[in-house]
Design an enzyme around this catalytic site. Structure first.
Site, PDB file in Angstrom:
ATOM      1  N   THR A 170      -4.714   4.275  -5.155  1.00 17.89           N
ATOM      2  CA  THR A 170      -3.922   5.118  -4.252  1.00 17.89           C
ATOM      3  C   THR A 170      -2.802   4.237  -3.698  1.00 17.89           C
ATOM      4  OG1 THR A 170      -5.084   4.536  -2.221  1.00 17.89           O
ATOM      5  CG2 THR A 170      -6.098   6.236  -3.566  1.00 17.89           C
ATOM      6  N   CYS A 171      -1.991   4.816  -2.804  1.00 12.92           N
ATOM      7  CA  CYS A 171      -0.893   3.993  -2.290  1.00 12.92           C
ATOM      8  C   CYS A 171      -1.400   2.860  -1.400  1.00 12.92           C
ATOM      9  CB  CYS A 171       0.123   4.861  -1.548  1.00 12.92           C
ATOM     10  SG  CYS A 171      -0.615   5.955  -0.365  1.00 12.92           S
ATOM     11  N   ASN A 172      -2.630   2.976  -0.921  1.00 15.34           N
ATOM     12  CA  ASN A 172      -3.142   1.936  -0.032  1.00 15.34           C
ATOM     13  C   ASN A 172      -4.208   1.053  -0.653  1.00 15.34           C
ATOM     14  OD1 ASN A 172      -1.579   2.321   2.234  1.00 15.34           O
ATOM     15  ND2 ASN A 172      -2.830   4.042   2.919  1.00 15.34           N
ATOM     16  N   ARG A 173      -4.652   1.372  -1.865  1.00 15.84           N
ATOM     17  CA  ARG A 173      -5.705   0.552  -2.465  1.00 15.84           C
ATOM     18  C   ARG A 173      -5.706   0.655  -3.985  1.00 15.84           C
ATOM     19  NH1 ARG A 173     -10.104   0.979   0.174  1.00 15.84           N
ATOM     20  NH2 ARG A 173      -9.147   2.116   1.888  1.00 15.84           N
ATOM     21  N   SER A 184      -9.620   3.822   5.641  1.00 16.71           N
ATOM     22  CA  SER A 184      -8.227   4.229   5.440  1.00 16.71           C
ATOM     23  C   SER A 184      -7.325   3.660   6.533  1.00 16.71           C
ATOM     24  CB  SER A 184      -8.112   5.750   5.468  1.00 16.71           C
ATOM     25  OG  SER A 184      -8.855   6.297   4.425  1.00 16.71           O
ATOM     26  N   GLN A 194      -8.644  11.925  -3.592  1.00 13.95           N
ATOM     27  CA  GLN A 194      -8.273  10.849  -4.526  1.00 13.95           C
ATOM     28  C   GLN A 194      -9.513  10.223  -5.176  1.00 13.95           C
ATOM     29  OE1 GLN A 194      -6.056   8.814  -1.535  1.00 13.95           O
ATOM     30  NE2 GLN A 194      -4.067   9.484  -2.322  1.00 13.95           N
ATOM     31  N   GLY A 241      16.577  21.774  11.075  1.00 15.36           N
ATOM     32  CA  GLY A 241      16.674  20.400  10.595  1.00 15.36           C
ATOM     33  C   GLY A 241      16.045  20.265   9.220  1.00 15.36           C
ATOM     34  N   GLY A 250      15.348  16.797   8.047  1.00 16.97           N
ATOM     35  CA  GLY A 250      14.992  15.378   7.937  1.00 16.97           C
ATOM     36  C   GLY A 250      13.514  15.182   7.654  1.00 16.97           C
TER      37      GLY A 250
END
Lengths: 425, 274
Positions: free
Chosen positions: A49-52, A109, A120, A189, A191
């Site tokens: 994943t993006c963190n592990r 996490s 995931q 908005g 953003g």
């Protein structure tokens, strides 16, 4: 049979390194094949994943050091071992099991209790299972992990409370309106924060979603992603009577939504309350709107206060989540012990049978005068004798009251029959 | 003496209340389901307890104030259960069950019931009282729903995190749902009260050969009908819907309590219980 884990995560490695060791879908298949050949892994699952980035494996040769896996990790991503030095962690058996269960529960996490990690983990397992790289051990382990994640979310408050200003705002909208699928929202908005709010609305299948932005192209591209409608910036004041929720997140020195606009909107409006989420700094909605009847106004400060409180509440839930993990580990260990018991009985059977054959061969001359039918009878009866001898211990192992009792029985059997020694082989 | 069904009912209601409170705080689904099951069982045994009382007094079990309180509790629980199943919202159970318990305990343990007079018998009388008390139960429920609405509205208006510290706050029904449930409950109450009042008038004419319009109970009932009809009307008007309408609904229930506790006991000659 040993469960091993090697990996790195947001606590042990910086983002740049995590990006370098991420496994793409194609990488996963190649990594699985290489792990099988190079590290003698019988089963593997790659969780990226993006963190592990983590590799879970099962292998027979417990004596193999972690160096092989570490080398694989470095070589696969074209890095030197020095680059990974201190960033990788290794776990084996119970530690690996606990680690995975904590990951699935969201305890490991970056955002405590986040919900995405369970999906995931499930996806990593599904992909490995489809590729045929899982076996009985990892099947059981990952099914247990998914169950832990599901139970933690169902039975504790760990994942229940929103942890971002946008999601806290949407949660408040649910406090006012309930199911949002029959309601409408207007987002001012386009953003990053507006995008988060739009994503939350999309997940809740909101009935009507309008986006108004000074940057019409941005608004269009955002709207296209979530099937929303865009409206020209100048026209949004005339639209204010239609949405139930107004989210404002634009860069403006002065409030873009005034009390007069809202008062007119409420007069024209045939429905009840309206929730105003002001996510802009400086504020986008006139703060005096909080005093208007049937308007609920939340600005960034108020939402941040709720988020901080939720973070503390989540931390208080950790012991309950750990208790669920402990229970699941016990279940997994019981299953492993049961599985080892079957292997143990098979091992014992094969040893006793081999001794039986050796004895029969040693006395073959004494039976030479007997006919083939009688010799077959002797062979069958001695084989039956071995089975009878095994029946009682096998039953006791199978019907042990706890997995600890089963492990004790297994140790006794191993000790008494010398099953740990290789001499007999 | 209260029979064994009364004790069983007490245990079931208490257990159900405990589980509803637990559900509100912990949010575990099975806790909520079990609470509902125990409430349904409690309703069954409460019904049998009312039957026991009925056998004792040889009439409907609510010919005195305490009997009617017990029926009030039973109908409140039944109305709530119906509402819970219809709207799939369990979080109000923790608020409704204490009221049910108080009504049941006071109604059951304060008096053993008095034998009925010949006037207090017959189907029309039974329906008149039952429908009137059903109306009160529905209004009581609307009162609780409106009160929870006002509580949530208060915390939403405060904007800070203080109100949301308690996990139960995240599990209350949404404001819109509370409004809908409250209106639904008042509608049930209005229909029951109109039907009960008409039956009461017919019964009075039959047994007394005239109808006493100036009886305080009749007058206060008309006021209640007017106030709740007014609530239904304003609860859909732009300037009133929401907190103002809920406040009106909650305050109107005070008139119902006045009618039930003061008019029935002290003011009305014909509707006097004691």
């Amino acid at each position: 049979m040993q469960i091993v884990l090697i990996g790195l995560n947001h606590r042990t490695a910086p983002l740049e390194l995590r990006e370098q060791v991420a496994f793409s879908n194609e990488d996963v298949e190649r990594a699985t094949a290489e792990l099988r050949d190079r590290c003698a892994m019988e089963e593997t699952v790659v969780l990226s994943t993006c963190n592990r980035s983590e590799l879970y494996g099962v292998r027979h040769e417990a004596e193999k050091s972690a160096d092989g896996l570490e080398g694989f990790f470095a070589d696969f991503h074209g890095l030197s071992r020095a680059q990974l030095n201190g960033c990788l962690y290794h776990r084996a058996d119970l530690d690996a099991v606990r680690h995975l269960f904590r990951v699935a529960a969201g305890l490991d996490s970056m955002l405590l209790g986040e919900a995405e990690i369970l999906g995931q983990v499930r996806e990593a397992y599904r992909r490995a299972s489809d590729a045929g790289s899982t076996g009985p051990v990892l099947n059981r382990l990952f099914q247990g992990a998914v169950e832990v994640g599901r139970r933690v979310r169902a039975e504790t408050e760990l994942g229940a409370r929103p942890m971002s200003a946008a999601s806290a705002g949407i949660k408040l909208a649910e406090r006012v309106f309930g199911d949002l699928s029959s309601h409408s929202a207007l987002v001012l908005g386009s953003g990053e924060i507006a995008e988060q709010a739009v994503e939350q609305f999309r997940q809740r299948k909101i009935k009507h979603l309008w986006i108004a932005s000074r940057k019409l192209e941005h608004a269009r591209s955002l709207a296209a992603r979530v099937e929303a409608q865009t409206i020209p910036w100048d026209e949004f004041p005339g639209m204010l009577d239609r949405p139930d929720i107004l989210v404002a997140s634009v860069a403006a020195e002065q409030p873009v939504v005034s009390c007069e606009m809202l008062s007119h909107a409420m007069t024209d409006r045939k429905k009840g309350s309206m929730l105003l989420l002001d996510l802009g700094v400086p504020r986008n909605i006139d703060p005096a709107a909080a005093d208007l009847y049937n308007f609920y106004l939340y600005d960034l400060d108020a939402l941040t206060e709720i988020v901080e409180q939720n973070r503390q509440a989540r931390e208080q839930e950790i012991p309950r989540a750990e208790a669920i993990i402990d229970a699941q580990i016990s279940k997994f260990e019981a299953w492993r012990a049961g599985r080892s018991a079957v292997d143990l009985v098979d091992d014992l059977r094969s040893r006793l049978d081999s001794r039986r054959r050796r004895i029969l061969e040693a006395h073959a001359a004494a039976f030479a005068h007997l006919g083939p039918e009688v010799r077959d009878d002797i062979d069958r009866l001695t084989a039956q004798l071995v089975e009878e001898m095994l029946k009682e211990p096998a039953d006791r192992l199978r019907h042990a009251r706890t997995w600890r009792e089963r492990v004790q029985h297994m140790e006794t059997l191993r000790g008494l029959f010398g099953l740990d020694s290789e001499d007999e082989q | 003496m209260p029979g064994h069904w009364s004790y069983i009912t007490l245990v079931l209601y208490l257990a159900s209340l405990g589980l509803y409170v637990r559900f509100l705080y912990a949010g575990r689904r099975w806790t909520g389901r079990l609470a509902t099951i125990l409430l349904a069982l409690g309703l069954g045994s409460h019904y049998l307890a009312l039957l026991e009382r009925s056998h004792w007094v040889h009439s409907v079990p609510y010919n005195d104030l305490y009997g009617s309180l017990s029926l009030f509790g039973w109908l409140l629980a039944a109305t709530y259960l119906g509402l819970e199943l219809y709207y799939r919202q369990r979080s109000m159970g923790a608020f409704v069950l204490p009221c049910v318990l108080v009504l049941f305990i006071v109604g059951t343990w304060s008096s053993h019931g008095l034998p009925a007079t010949h006037l207090e018998q017959g189907t029309m009388f039974a329906l008149h009282v039952t429908l009137s008390i059903l109306a009160y139960a529905a209004f009581a429920l609307a009162f609780l729903l409106s009160t929870v609405y006002l509580l949530q509205d208060h915390y939403l208006r405060r904007r800070g995190a203080a109100g949301w510290r308690c996990p139960a706050m995240w599990r209350f029904p949404p404001l819109e749902g509370l409004e809908k449930m409250s209106r639904g409950s008042v509608r049930v109450g209005l229909v029951s009260l109109v039907a009960g009042t008409v039956l009461g008038i017919l019964w009075e004419i039959r047994v007394q050969h005239h109808f006493l319009f100036m009886d305080p109970k009749v007058l206060i009932t008309l006021v209640i009908l007017a106030l709740y009809a007014g609530y239904l009307w304003v609860s859909r008007r732009t300037g009133w819907r929401g907190a103002r309408a809920s406040l009106m609904c909650a305050l109107t229930f005070l008139v119902v309590i006045f009618s039930y506790a003061v008019v029935n006991v002290y003011l009305s000659q014909f509707h006097r219980y004691l």
